[in-house]
Write a protein that holds these residues in place. Structure first.
Motif, short mmCIF file in Angstrom:
data_model
loop_
_atom_site.label_atom_id
_atom_site.label_comp_id
_atom_site.label_asym_id
_atom_site.label_seq_id
_atom_site.Cartn_x
_atom_site.Cartn_y
_atom_site.Cartn_z
N LEU A 92 0.83 -1.21 0.00
CA LEU A 92 0.00 0.00 0.00
C LEU A 92 0.87 1.26 0.00
O LEU A 92 0.57 2.23 -0.71
N GLY A 93 1.93 1.22 0.79
CA GLY A 93 2.85 2.36 0.83
C GLY A 93 3.45 2.64 -0.53
O GLY A 93 3.54 3.80 -0.96
N ASP A 94 3.83 1.57 -1.23
CA ASP A 94 4.41 1.74 -2.58
C ASP A 94 3.37 2.24 -3.57
O ASP A 94 3.70 2.98 -4.51
N ILE A 95 2.11 1.84 -3.38
CA ILE A 95 1.04 2.35 -4.24
C ILE A 95 0.89 3.86 -4.06
O ILE A 95 0.82 4.62 -5.03
N PHE A 96 0.88 4.32 -2.81
CA PHE A 96 0.67 5.74 -2.54
C PHE A 96 1.92 6.57 -2.83
O PHE A 96 1.83 7.80 -2.94
N LYS A 97 3.05 5.92 -2.95
CA LYS A 97 4.27 6.64 -3.31
C LYS A 97 4.55 6.56 -4.81
O LYS A 97 5.55 7.06 -5.30
N ILE A 155 -6.60 2.12 -9.89
CA ILE A 155 -7.29 3.41 -9.71
C ILE A 155 -7.77 3.50 -8.26
O ILE A 155 -8.55 2.66 -7.80
N LEU A 156 -7.30 4.50 -7.54
CA LEU A 156 -7.67 4.70 -6.14
C LEU A 156 -8.94 5.54 -6.08
O LEU A 156 -8.96 6.66 -6.60
N VAL A 157 -9.97 5.01 -5.44
CA VAL A 157 -11.28 5.69 -5.46
C VAL A 157 -11.65 6.14 -4.05
O VAL A 157 -11.73 5.32 -3.12
N PHE A 158 -11.91 7.45 -3.91
CA PHE A 158 -12.29 8.04 -2.63
C PHE A 158 -13.60 8.80 -2.78
O PHE A 158 -14.02 9.14 -3.89
N ASP A 159 -14.19 9.11 -1.64
CA ASP A 159 -15.48 9.80 -1.64
C ASP A 159 -15.37 11.28 -1.95
O ASP A 159 -16.31 11.88 -2.46
N SER A 179 0.12 14.24 -7.38
CA SER A 179 -0.01 14.53 -8.80
C SER A 179 0.23 13.32 -9.69
O SER A 179 -0.30 13.24 -10.81
N LYS A 180 1.03 12.35 -9.20
CA LYS A 180 1.33 11.18 -10.02
C LYS A 180 0.45 9.98 -9.71
O LYS A 180 0.62 8.91 -10.30
N LEU A 181 -0.49 10.15 -8.81
CA LEU A 181 -1.36 9.03 -8.42
C LEU A 181 -2.66 9.07 -9.22
O LEU A 181 -3.18 10.15 -9.54
N LYS A 182 -3.17 7.89 -9.55
CA LYS A 182 -4.46 7.79 -10.23
C LYS A 182 -5.56 7.77 -9.17
O LYS A 182 -6.01 6.72 -8.74
#
Length: 309
Positions: free
Chosen positions: A130-135, A154-158, A178-181
Protein backbone atom coordinates in the motif's frame (compact mmCIF):
# COMPACT_ATOMS: atom_id res chain seq x y z
CA UNK A 1 -36.40 56.09 42.19
CA UNK A 2 -39.66 56.64 40.33
CA UNK A 3 -41.97 53.62 40.57
CA UNK A 4 -42.43 53.61 36.80
CA UNK A 5 -38.66 53.57 36.25
CA UNK A 6 -38.29 50.64 38.66
CA UNK A 7 -41.01 48.72 36.83
CA UNK A 8 -39.40 49.46 33.48
CA UNK A 9 -36.03 48.15 34.72
CA UNK A 10 -37.67 45.02 36.13
CA UNK A 11 -39.51 44.30 32.88
CA UNK A 12 -36.27 44.85 30.94
CA UNK A 13 -34.38 42.38 33.11
CA UNK A 14 -37.12 39.78 32.71
CA UNK A 15 -37.10 40.21 28.95
CA UNK A 16 -33.31 40.02 28.83
CA UNK A 17 -33.38 36.78 30.82
CA UNK A 18 -36.00 35.35 28.51
CA UNK A 19 -33.95 36.24 25.43
CA UNK A 20 -30.75 34.69 26.78
CA UNK A 21 -32.41 31.48 27.95
CA UNK A 22 -31.17 28.52 25.83
CA UNK A 23 -33.77 27.21 23.40
CA UNK A 24 -32.86 23.57 24.00
CA UNK A 25 -32.26 21.17 26.89
CA UNK A 26 -30.96 17.58 26.93
CA UNK A 27 -34.53 16.31 26.46
CA UNK A 28 -36.13 19.00 24.32
CA UNK A 29 -35.27 21.14 21.32
CA UNK A 30 -33.73 21.13 17.87
CA UNK A 31 -30.11 21.74 16.87
CA UNK A 32 -27.92 21.40 13.79
CA UNK A 33 -25.00 19.02 14.00
CA UNK A 34 -22.54 17.90 11.34
CA UNK A 35 -20.40 14.86 10.58
CA UNK A 36 -17.89 13.49 8.14
CA UNK A 37 -19.82 11.63 5.45
CA UNK A 38 -17.83 8.43 6.00
CA UNK A 39 -19.45 8.17 9.47
CA UNK A 40 -23.06 8.56 8.31
CA UNK A 41 -24.39 5.06 9.18
CA UNK A 42 -23.24 5.13 12.81
CA UNK A 43 -24.22 8.80 13.30
CA UNK A 44 -27.70 8.17 11.85
CA UNK A 45 -28.14 5.22 14.20
CA UNK A 46 -27.06 7.14 17.33
CA UNK A 47 -29.13 10.27 16.66
CA UNK A 48 -32.23 8.26 15.67
CA UNK A 49 -31.97 6.21 18.86
CA UNK A 50 -31.71 9.37 20.98
CA UNK A 51 -34.71 10.94 19.24
CA UNK A 52 -36.59 7.70 19.86
CA UNK A 53 -36.23 7.91 23.65
CA UNK A 54 -36.58 11.72 23.64
CA UNK A 55 -39.46 12.40 21.21
CA UNK A 56 -39.30 16.19 21.71
CA UNK A 57 -35.82 16.38 20.21
CA UNK A 58 -34.58 16.68 16.66
CA UNK A 59 -31.10 16.70 15.13
CA UNK A 60 -30.65 18.39 11.76
CA UNK A 61 -27.59 16.43 10.64
CA UNK A 62 -25.48 17.81 7.80
CA UNK A 63 -22.94 15.43 6.21
CA UNK A 64 -19.85 17.04 4.72
CA UNK A 65 -16.21 16.22 3.97
CA UNK A 66 -14.47 16.31 7.34
CA UNK A 67 -12.73 19.68 7.02
CA UNK A 68 -15.95 21.35 5.91
CA UNK A 69 -17.82 19.70 8.78
CA UNK A 70 -15.32 21.00 11.33
CA UNK A 71 -15.44 24.46 9.74
CA UNK A 72 -19.23 24.50 10.22
CA UNK A 73 -18.76 23.89 13.94
CA UNK A 74 -16.04 26.56 14.19
CA UNK A 75 -18.35 29.11 12.49
CA UNK A 76 -21.19 28.20 14.87
CA UNK A 77 -23.25 26.84 11.97
CA UNK A 78 -23.39 23.51 13.84
CA UNK A 79 -23.38 22.76 17.56
CA UNK A 80 -21.12 19.73 17.34
CA UNK A 81 -19.29 17.55 14.84
CA UNK A 82 -18.55 13.83 14.54
CA UNK A 83 -14.97 13.64 13.33
CA UNK A 84 -12.03 11.25 12.93
CA UNK A 85 -9.59 13.79 14.36
CA UNK A 86 -9.32 16.29 17.19
CA UNK A 87 -9.01 20.02 16.61
CA UNK A 88 -5.56 21.33 15.75
CA UNK A 89 -3.89 24.23 17.60
CA UNK A 90 -5.11 26.83 15.11
CA UNK A 91 -8.73 25.67 15.42
CA UNK A 92 -8.56 25.58 19.23
CA UNK A 93 -7.10 29.10 19.23
CA UNK A 94 -9.98 30.35 17.05
CA UNK A 95 -12.51 29.06 19.59
CA UNK A 96 -10.46 30.42 22.50
CA UNK A 97 -10.72 33.90 20.97
CA UNK A 98 -14.49 33.55 21.27
CA UNK A 99 -14.02 32.31 24.86
CA UNK A 100 -15.39 28.90 23.87
CA UNK A 101 -13.86 25.74 25.26
CA UNK A 102 -14.29 22.76 22.98
CA UNK A 103 -15.45 19.48 24.52
CA UNK A 104 -13.83 16.39 22.99
CA UNK A 105 -15.25 12.91 23.47
CA UNK A 106 -13.72 9.72 22.03
CA UNK A 107 -16.61 7.38 21.21
CA UNK A 108 -15.38 4.53 18.96
CA UNK A 109 -12.68 2.95 16.82
CA UNK A 110 -13.55 2.74 13.14
CA UNK A 111 -11.32 1.88 10.21
CA UNK A 112 -10.73 2.35 6.50
CA UNK A 113 -11.98 -0.67 4.57
CA UNK A 114 -10.27 -1.47 1.26
CA UNK A 115 -12.73 -2.84 -1.27
CA UNK A 116 -12.39 -4.37 -4.73
CA UNK A 117 -14.72 -5.98 -7.23
CA UNK A 118 -15.66 -9.65 -6.68
CA UNK A 119 -13.73 -10.43 -9.89
CA UNK A 120 -10.52 -10.32 -7.83
CA UNK A 121 -9.52 -13.82 -6.75
CA UNK A 122 -6.85 -12.48 -4.40
CA UNK A 123 -8.00 -10.26 -1.53
CA UNK A 124 -4.77 -9.70 0.39
CA UNK A 125 -2.36 -6.77 0.53
CA UNK A 126 0.50 -5.70 2.77
CA UNK A 127 1.08 -2.27 4.26
CA UNK A 128 4.38 -2.17 2.37
CA UNK A 129 2.55 -2.69 -0.91
CA UNK A 130 0.00 0.00 0.00
CA UNK A 131 2.85 2.36 0.83
CA UNK A 132 4.41 1.74 -2.58
CA UNK A 133 1.04 2.35 -4.24
CA UNK A 134 0.67 5.74 -2.54
CA UNK A 135 4.27 6.64 -3.31
CA UNK A 136 3.77 5.83 -6.98
CA UNK A 137 6.17 2.86 -7.03
CA UNK A 138 3.38 0.35 -7.70
CA UNK A 139 0.90 1.50 -10.34
CA UNK A 140 -0.53 -1.75 -11.74
CA UNK A 141 -2.33 -4.72 -10.24
CA UNK A 142 0.10 -7.28 -11.65
CA UNK A 143 2.88 -5.74 -9.53
CA UNK A 144 1.19 -7.01 -6.36
CA UNK A 145 1.96 -10.47 -5.00
CA UNK A 146 -0.73 -12.95 -5.93
CA UNK A 147 -2.67 -10.50 -8.09
CA UNK A 148 -5.14 -12.13 -10.48
CA UNK A 149 -5.89 -9.04 -12.59
CA UNK A 150 -3.85 -6.76 -14.83
CA UNK A 151 -4.28 -3.06 -15.43
CA UNK A 152 -3.71 0.29 -13.71
CA UNK A 153 -4.68 0.66 -10.07
CA UNK A 154 -7.29 3.41 -9.71
CA UNK A 155 -7.67 4.70 -6.14
CA UNK A 156 -11.28 5.69 -5.46
CA UNK A 157 -12.29 8.04 -2.63
CA UNK A 158 -15.48 9.80 -1.64
CA UNK A 159 -14.14 13.35 -1.81
CA UNK A 160 -10.98 15.42 -2.20
CA UNK A 161 -11.36 16.68 1.40
CA UNK A 162 -12.58 13.44 2.94
CA UNK A 163 -11.21 11.94 6.12
CA UNK A 164 -10.58 8.69 4.22
CA UNK A 165 -8.15 10.32 1.78
CA UNK A 166 -6.56 12.49 4.47
CA UNK A 167 -5.97 9.42 6.65
CA UNK A 168 -4.29 7.39 3.88
CA UNK A 169 -2.04 10.25 2.74
CA UNK A 170 -0.99 10.99 6.31
CA UNK A 171 -0.43 7.31 7.08
CA UNK A 172 2.08 7.00 4.22
CA UNK A 173 3.52 10.54 4.49
CA UNK A 174 2.35 11.51 1.01
CA UNK A 175 2.36 15.21 0.15
CA UNK A 176 2.37 15.06 -3.67
CA UNK A 177 -0.58 13.25 -5.26
CA UNK A 178 -0.01 14.53 -8.80
CA UNK A 179 1.33 11.18 -10.02
CA UNK A 180 -1.36 9.03 -8.42
CA UNK A 181 -4.46 7.79 -10.23
CA UNK A 182 -7.00 9.10 -7.71
CA UNK A 183 -10.68 9.25 -8.65
CA UNK A 184 -13.15 10.97 -6.34
CA UNK A 185 -16.94 10.71 -6.30
CA UNK A 186 -19.44 12.27 -3.86
CA UNK A 187 -20.05 9.70 -1.12
CA UNK A 188 -18.94 6.38 0.33
CA UNK A 189 -21.96 4.74 -1.32
CA UNK A 190 -20.80 6.03 -4.71
CA UNK A 191 -17.32 4.60 -4.02
CA UNK A 192 -18.97 1.21 -3.48
CA UNK A 193 -21.01 1.53 -6.69
CA UNK A 194 -17.95 2.56 -8.72
CA UNK A 195 -15.78 -0.30 -7.42
CA UNK A 196 -18.50 -2.84 -8.09
CA UNK A 197 -18.53 -1.86 -11.77
CA UNK A 198 -14.78 -1.33 -12.28
CA UNK A 199 -12.42 -4.29 -11.66
CA UNK A 200 -9.27 -2.12 -11.67
CA UNK A 201 -10.60 0.16 -8.92
CA UNK A 202 -9.40 0.03 -5.30
CA UNK A 203 -11.95 1.76 -3.07
CA UNK A 204 -11.55 3.30 0.39
CA UNK A 205 -14.61 3.62 2.65
CA UNK A 206 -15.49 3.93 6.32
CA UNK A 207 -15.89 0.46 7.85
CA UNK A 208 -19.26 1.39 9.39
CA UNK A 209 -20.80 1.48 5.89
CA UNK A 210 -20.57 -2.30 5.59
CA UNK A 211 -20.16 -3.54 9.17
CA UNK A 212 -23.73 -3.72 10.54
CA UNK A 213 -24.97 -7.11 9.39
CA UNK A 214 -28.50 -6.46 10.71
CA UNK A 215 -29.17 -3.56 8.34
CA UNK A 216 -30.51 -4.48 4.86
CA UNK A 217 -28.55 -1.62 3.27
CA UNK A 218 -25.30 -3.12 4.57
CA UNK A 219 -26.07 -6.45 2.90
CA UNK A 220 -26.98 -4.67 -0.33
CA UNK A 221 -23.83 -2.52 -0.32
CA UNK A 222 -21.56 -5.49 0.43
CA UNK A 223 -22.86 -7.53 -2.49
CA UNK A 224 -20.38 -8.30 -5.29
CA UNK A 225 -17.46 -6.85 -3.32
CA UNK A 226 -14.37 -8.20 -1.61
CA UNK A 227 -12.90 -6.56 1.47
CA UNK A 228 -9.11 -6.83 1.47
CA UNK A 229 -7.18 -8.35 4.33
CA UNK A 230 -4.19 -6.21 5.31
CA UNK A 231 -0.91 -7.30 6.92
CA UNK A 232 1.65 -5.11 8.64
CA UNK A 233 4.34 -7.71 7.91
CA UNK A 234 6.23 -7.05 4.65
CA UNK A 235 6.48 -10.78 3.88
CA UNK A 236 3.60 -12.66 5.53
CA UNK A 237 3.96 -16.44 5.60
CA UNK A 238 0.28 -17.32 6.05
CA UNK A 239 -3.24 -15.98 5.55
CA UNK A 240 -3.58 -15.70 9.34
CA UNK A 241 -1.16 -12.77 9.27
CA UNK A 242 -3.67 -10.67 7.30
CA UNK A 243 -6.57 -8.94 9.06
CA UNK A 244 -9.88 -7.60 7.80
CA UNK A 245 -11.63 -4.66 9.51
CA UNK A 246 -13.87 -6.84 11.67
CA UNK A 247 -14.97 -5.49 15.05
CA UNK A 248 -12.66 -7.75 17.05
CA UNK A 249 -9.66 -6.81 14.90
CA UNK A 250 -10.39 -3.12 15.46
CA UNK A 251 -10.72 -3.56 19.21
CA UNK A 252 -7.57 -5.67 19.57
CA UNK A 253 -5.69 -3.24 17.29
CA UNK A 254 -4.85 -5.98 14.81
CA UNK A 255 -6.23 -4.24 11.73
CA UNK A 256 -3.61 -1.67 10.62
CA UNK A 257 -5.91 0.97 9.06
CA UNK A 258 -7.94 1.84 12.15
CA UNK A 259 -8.84 5.32 13.40
CA UNK A 260 -10.73 6.94 16.27
CA UNK A 261 -14.11 8.68 16.10
CA UNK A 262 -14.63 11.80 18.22
CA UNK A 263 -17.45 14.18 19.04
CA UNK A 264 -16.26 17.81 19.14
CA UNK A 265 -18.73 20.21 20.74
CA UNK A 266 -18.86 23.98 21.23
CA UNK A 267 -22.01 23.85 23.35
CA UNK A 268 -21.78 26.32 26.22
CA UNK A 269 -24.82 25.20 28.21
CA UNK A 270 -26.47 21.95 29.29
CA UNK A 271 -28.28 21.38 26.03
CA UNK A 272 -29.24 18.82 23.43
CA UNK A 273 -25.65 18.31 22.28
CA UNK A 274 -24.52 17.43 25.79
CA UNK A 275 -27.48 15.12 26.18
CA UNK A 276 -26.44 13.18 23.09
CA UNK A 277 -22.82 12.96 24.27
CA UNK A 278 -23.90 11.62 27.68
CA UNK A 279 -26.21 9.10 26.02
CA UNK A 280 -23.37 7.80 23.84
CA UNK A 281 -20.91 7.66 26.74
CA UNK A 282 -23.17 5.42 28.82
CA UNK A 283 -23.79 1.70 28.37
CA UNK A 284 -26.56 2.10 25.81
CA UNK A 285 -24.25 4.11 23.53
CA UNK A 286 -21.59 1.41 23.70
CA UNK A 287 -24.21 -1.21 22.91
CA UNK A 288 -25.44 0.69 19.84
CA UNK A 289 -21.90 1.27 18.55
CA UNK A 290 -21.10 -2.39 19.14
CA UNK A 291 -24.19 -3.36 17.12
CA UNK A 292 -22.97 -1.19 14.24
CA UNK A 293 -19.91 -3.44 13.88
CA UNK A 294 -17.20 -1.05 15.04
CA UNK A 295 -15.48 -0.92 18.46
CA UNK A 296 -16.99 1.32 21.18
CA UNK A 297 -14.79 3.44 23.44
CA UNK A 298 -16.89 2.14 26.32
CA UNK A 299 -17.73 -1.51 25.54
CA UNK A 300 -21.05 -2.74 26.86
CA UNK A 301 -20.40 -5.13 29.72
CA UNK A 302 -22.37 -8.33 29.66
CA UNK A 303 -22.61 -10.07 33.01
CA UNK A 304 -23.47 -13.74 33.05
CA UNK A 305 -24.63 -15.35 36.28
CA UNK A 306 -24.29 -19.11 36.64
CA UNK A 307 -26.49 -20.88 39.15
CA UNK A 308 -25.56 -24.19 40.73
CA UNK A 309 -28.42 -26.65 40.80
Amino acid sequence: MNVFVRKAIWVGLVLLGACSKPSDTPSRGEITITADESLQPVVDMLTSAYEGVNPNTNFNTVYKPEQEAISMMLRDSARLVFSTRQLNEREVAALNQEKIKVQTQFIATDGIALIVSHTHKDSLVTMAELGDIFKGKITRWEQLQGASLTGPIILVFDNNNSSNLTYMLKRFNVTDVSKLKIFTVNSNKQVIDYVRKNPVALGFIGVNWISDGDVPLTAELSKDLRVLGVSEKPNPTSVEEYYQPFQRNLGLELYPLRRKIYILSREAHSGLGGGLMTYIARDVGGLLIEKSGIWPAEPYNREVYLEKR
